[in-house]
Motif scaffolding. Structure first.
Motif, PDB file in Angstrom:
ATOM      1  N   GLY A 121      53.209  63.600  18.501  1.00  0.00           N
ATOM      2  CA  GLY A 121      52.784  63.320  17.141  1.00  0.00           C
ATOM      3  C   GLY A 121      51.815  64.327  16.555  1.00  0.00           C
ATOM      4  N   PHE A 122      51.595  65.456  17.243  1.00  0.00           N
ATOM      5  CA  PHE A 122      50.615  66.440  16.777  1.00  0.00           C
ATOM      6  C   PHE A 122      51.334  67.695  16.305  1.00  0.00           C
ATOM      7  CE2 PHE A 122      47.758  70.050  17.483  1.00  0.00           C
ATOM      8  CZ  PHE A 122      46.618  69.609  16.835  1.00  0.00           C
ATOM      9  N   VAL A 123      51.069  68.092  15.059  1.00  0.00           N
ATOM     10  CA  VAL A 123      51.605  69.339  14.519  1.00  0.00           C
ATOM     11  C   VAL A 123      50.440  70.179  14.015  1.00  0.00           C
ATOM     12  CG1 VAL A 123      53.842  68.370  13.891  1.00  0.00           C
ATOM     13  CG2 VAL A 123      51.973  68.294  12.251  1.00  0.00           C
ATOM     14  N   ALA A 124      50.570  71.493  14.136  1.00  0.00           N
ATOM     15  CA  ALA A 124      49.475  72.372  13.725  1.00  0.00           C
ATOM     16  C   ALA A 124      50.010  73.735  13.334  1.00  0.00           C
ATOM     17  CB  ALA A 124      48.456  72.515  14.859  1.00  0.00           C
ATOM     18  N   TRP A 142      46.024  70.890  10.871  1.00  0.00           N
ATOM     19  CA  TRP A 142      46.721  70.035  11.825  1.00  0.00           C
ATOM     20  C   TRP A 142      46.886  68.628  11.256  1.00  0.00           C
ATOM     21  CZ3 TRP A 142      44.022  65.719  13.187  1.00  0.00           C
ATOM     22  CH2 TRP A 142      42.625  65.762  13.045  1.00  0.00           C
ATOM     23  N   GLU A 143      47.860  67.920  11.823  1.00  0.00           N
ATOM     24  CA  GLU A 143      48.088  66.522  11.482  1.00  0.00           C
ATOM     25  C   GLU A 143      48.531  65.800  12.749  1.00  0.00           C
ATOM     26  OE1 GLU A 143      50.598  63.676   8.340  1.00  0.00           O
ATOM     27  OE2 GLU A 143      50.797  65.869   8.280  1.00  0.00           O
ATOM     28  N   HIS A 144      47.983  64.616  12.961  1.00  0.00           N
ATOM     29  CA  HIS A 144      48.323  63.833  14.146  1.00  0.00           C
ATOM     30  C   HIS A 144      48.736  62.433  13.693  1.00  0.00           C
ATOM     31  CE1 HIS A 144      47.073  62.253  18.403  1.00  0.00           C
ATOM     32  NE2 HIS A 144      48.372  62.396  18.271  1.00  0.00           N
ATOM     33  N   GLU A 145      49.973  62.076  13.996  1.00  0.00           N
ATOM     34  CA  GLU A 145      50.476  60.766  13.581  1.00  0.00           C
ATOM     35  C   GLU A 145      51.305  60.166  14.712  1.00  0.00           C
ATOM     36  OE1 GLU A 145      52.711  58.593   9.812  1.00  0.00           O
ATOM     37  OE2 GLU A 145      52.893  60.766  10.081  1.00  0.00           O
ATOM     38  N   THR A 146      50.935  58.962  15.158  1.00  0.00           N
ATOM     39  CA  THR A 146      51.690  58.253  16.172  1.00  0.00           C
ATOM     40  C   THR A 146      51.836  56.797  15.738  1.00  0.00           C
ATOM     41  OG1 THR A 146      49.738  57.598  17.455  1.00  0.00           O
ATOM     42  CG2 THR A 146      50.725  59.723  17.977  1.00  0.00           C
ATOM     43  N   ASP A 154      47.539  53.102  23.282  1.00  0.00           N
ATOM     44  CA  ASP A 154      47.014  51.745  23.367  1.00  0.00           C
ATOM     45  C   ASP A 154      47.739  50.751  22.464  1.00  0.00           C
ATOM     46  OD1 ASP A 154      46.180  52.479  20.880  1.00  0.00           O
ATOM     47  OD2 ASP A 154      44.037  52.431  21.316  1.00  0.00           O
ATOM     48  N   GLY A 155      48.855  51.165  21.864  1.00  0.00           N
ATOM     49  CA  GLY A 155      49.634  50.260  21.040  1.00  0.00           C
ATOM     50  C   GLY A 155      49.237  50.242  19.580  1.00  0.00           C
ATOM     51  N   GLU A 156      48.217  51.007  19.211  1.00  0.00           N
ATOM     52  CA  GLU A 156      47.768  51.039  17.829  1.00  0.00           C
ATOM     53  C   GLU A 156      48.239  52.329  17.163  1.00  0.00           C
ATOM     54  OE1 GLU A 156      46.231  48.648  16.246  1.00  0.00           O
ATOM     55  OE2 GLU A 156      46.137  47.365  18.020  1.00  0.00           O
ATOM     56  N   PRO A 157      48.762  52.255  15.945  1.00  0.00           N
ATOM     57  CA  PRO A 157      49.150  53.477  15.230  1.00  0.00           C
ATOM     58  C   PRO A 157      47.921  54.297  14.857  1.00  0.00           C
ATOM     59  CG  PRO A 157      49.317  51.574  13.784  1.00  0.00           C
ATOM     60  CD  PRO A 157      49.033  51.039  15.173  1.00  0.00           C
ATOM     61  N   PHE A 158      48.127  55.597  14.714  1.00  0.00           N
ATOM     62  CA  PHE A 158      47.023  56.494  14.354  1.00  0.00           C
ATOM     63  C   PHE A 158      47.571  57.617  13.493  1.00  0.00           C
ATOM     64  CE2 PHE A 158      44.556  60.370  15.178  1.00  0.00           C
ATOM     65  CZ  PHE A 158      43.292  59.935  14.787  1.00  0.00           C
ATOM     66  N   HIS A 159      46.811  57.975  12.450  1.00  0.00           N
ATOM     67  CA  HIS A 159      47.225  59.048  11.555  1.00  0.00           C
ATOM     68  C   HIS A 159      45.977  59.741  11.022  1.00  0.00           C
ATOM     69  CE1 HIS A 159      49.803  60.365   7.841  1.00  0.00           C
ATOM     70  NE2 HIS A 159      49.545  61.366   8.677  1.00  0.00           N
ATOM     71  N   ALA A 160      45.886  61.039  11.263  1.00  0.00           N
ATOM     72  CA  ALA A 160      44.732  61.804  10.779  1.00  0.00           C
ATOM     73  C   ALA A 160      45.194  63.201  10.409  1.00  0.00           C
ATOM     74  CB  ALA A 160      43.632  61.856  11.835  1.00  0.00           C
ATOM     75  N   ILE A 161      44.412  63.831   9.553  1.00  0.00           N
ATOM     76  CA  ILE A 161      44.703  65.190   9.109  1.00  0.00           C
ATOM     77  C   ILE A 161      43.392  65.966   9.106  1.00  0.00           C
ATOM     78  CG2 ILE A 161      44.421  64.628   6.651  1.00  0.00           C
ATOM     79  CD1 ILE A 161      46.725  66.592   6.085  1.00  0.00           C
ATOM     80  N   GLY A 162      43.461  67.263   9.396  1.00  0.00           N
ATOM     81  CA  GLY A 162      42.224  68.024   9.450  1.00  0.00           C
ATOM     82  C   GLY A 162      42.426  69.512   9.231  1.00  0.00           C
ATOM     83  N   SER A 194      46.182  53.845   5.438  1.00  0.00           N
ATOM     84  CA  SER A 194      45.979  54.198   4.027  1.00  0.00           C
ATOM     85  C   SER A 194      47.110  55.110   3.580  1.00  0.00           C
ATOM     86  CB  SER A 194      44.622  54.882   3.837  1.00  0.00           C
ATOM     87  OG  SER A 194      44.581  56.109   4.541  1.00  0.00           O
ATOM     88  N   ALA A 195      46.907  55.747   2.448  1.00  0.00           N
ATOM     89  CA  ALA A 195      47.937  56.624   1.896  1.00  0.00           C
ATOM     90  C   ALA A 195      48.266  57.740   2.882  1.00  0.00           C
ATOM     91  CB  ALA A 195      47.459  57.213   0.577  1.00  0.00           C
ATOM     92  N   GLY A 196      49.506  58.199   2.863  1.00  0.00           N
ATOM     93  CA  GLY A 196      49.923  59.270   3.746  1.00  0.00           C
ATOM     94  C   GLY A 196      49.332  60.606   3.351  1.00  0.00           C
ATOM     95  N   ALA A 197      49.598  61.602   4.168  1.00  0.00           N
ATOM     96  CA  ALA A 197      49.032  62.926   3.934  1.00  0.00           C
ATOM     97  C   ALA A 197      49.488  63.522   2.615  1.00  0.00           C
ATOM     98  CB  ALA A 197      49.398  63.852   5.091  1.00  0.00           C
TER      99      ALA A 197
END
Length: 412
Positions: A121-124, A142-146, A154-162, A194-197
């Protein structure tokens, strides 16, 4: 003239200088750029370096939290702010400057992002631009989305951008060695829930980030560090005086393990020195256990002290009870003068991974630390809320004389 270079990923020893957490929550509006430059040159205090950073943000940006330290507080100055953004939440923006000894080009440039192709889920994407004055401008996006369904998650979705931006180059001309100077800025936004990238509008776009990292105030700050602290010196880390093979540590633990505890080796770490890992299982699920050992601070006494007890002002190890982090410790002094610390960081609803450890600090500065967790490996979720060994069992193992004998045997 600038030359833009895109090249293979390289390992970077350190992305930024160590950032101390000097919390000072504030609420302020972003100052103008002219206000920041009117702080009298290099920002020496927390207030001044926060103002320098906020002064580079778009006018009207709301700052809900800010902290940092100037060059008068530390030779690792930094600032961090939480800035209001288009989602109605906040974006974290950081800046730090650092100086390094040795050849600055050895570690400059793009960090190691793997292949940057989306694995796990990691692109850079990273771009390096050599400026006309020889400095290197690096921009890493970079962007990380799972979705939380991958192995070890751990079963929880995650989405971040930096965004990470470095401006790196040589030190002052009067320095004989080719030391390095670096300005680092980052912008981070967690988008989970929240809203997507595509819908997110960053506080600073890429062009604004590259302009901000090149602001004159950071070069003034680096010059102030040179004047205040002198030329950076490379740390001279001496090899540990003890060189204990991992196999010896594993064998020692096996000889002390309580009845009913199954002990097995793990694949990695067979060639380690002063460190070993094992799996322990009481029949209710395996837990990963690590053993760390170290030799005397100075077995010869040439530095003026043979251990902690002879250091002026040393008053022993105090308990590390931290209600906020959930760490609890009980400390005691053994008959031979060694210090024993038995600690726990129990799992919570937010973090199901627990950690329990017992550490012994001998009077000569050597020591042993035995730490266990409720996971069989760091890629798997916990299978239990406790650990195979109790606190009393850990303490009993750590205080056995076999460890001091082993350290003495392998101290050089």
């Amino acid at each position: 003239m600038s030359t833009t270079v895109k090249r293979g990923w390289r390992r970077r020893a350190a992305l930024t200088a160590a950032i101390a957490t000097v919390a000072a929550a504030t609420t302020m509006g972003a100052a103008s750029a002219s206000a920041a430059s009117g702080q009298g040159g290099a920002p020496g205090t927390e207030q001044e370096i926060v103002a320098a950073l906020t002064g580079l943000l778009p006018e009207g940006t709301e700052i809900t939290d800010a902290y940092g330290q100037g060059y008068l507080d530390s030779d690792y100055p930094f600032a961090s702010v939480e800035a209001g953004d288009s989602t109605g939440g906040t974006t974290t923006i950081d800046v730090s400057v650092s100086r390094s000894a040795g050849d600055w080009t050895e570690w400059a440039g793009c960090p190691d992002n793997g292949d940057g192709a989306g694995e796990d889920g990691f692109v850079a994407d990273c771009t390096e631009t050599e400026l006309s004055d020889g400095r290197l401008l690096t921009v890493n996006t970079w962007e990380h989305e799972t979705d939380g369904s991958g192995e070890g998650e751990d079963g929880e979705p995650f989405h971040a951008i930096g965004w990470d931006v470095w401006l790196e180059g040589p030190g002052s001309a009067e320095f004989e060695s080719e030391t390095g100077r670096s300005v680092y800025m980052s912008q981070y936004k967690e988008l989970t829930g929240s809203a997507g990238a595509d819908a997110y509008v960053p506080v600073l776009d890429e062009q604004q980030l590259t302009e901000a990292v090149q602001a004159p105030v950071w070069q003034e700050l680096l010059a102030a560090l040179d004047a205040e602290y002198g030329e950076p010196v490379e740390e001279d880390w001496e090899e540990d005086s003890a060189q204990i093979p991992a196999a010896e540590l594993r064998d020692a633990f096996r000889s002390l393990a309580p009845e009913g505890i199954e002990v097995t080796d793990v694949e990695n770490g067979a060639d380690e020195v002063n460190f070993a890992e094992l799996l322990t299982d009481d029949g209710k699920g395996a837990g990963l256990l690590s053993i760390s050992a170290w030799g005397p601070w100075d077995a010869s006494g040439e530095d003026g002290f043979g251990g902690f007890g002879d250091v002026e002002g040393f008053e022993g190890f105090e308990g590390f009870d931290d209600e906020e982090s959930g760490v609890e410790c009980v400390d005691s002094v053994l008959e031979d003068g060694a210090e024993l610390s038995v600690c726990s960081a129990a799992p919570t609803d937010e973090d199901p991974v627990g950690m329990w450890w017992a550490a012994v600090y001998y009077p000569d500065g050597s020591g042993i630390d035995i730490t266990q967790t409720n996971v069989a490996d760091w890629d798997s979720a916990p299978v239990r809320s406790d650990a195979p060994l109790t606190a009393d069992q850990l303490a009993g193992i750590a205080t056995d004389g076999v460890w001091a004998d082993l350290i003495a045997q392998y101290t050089v």
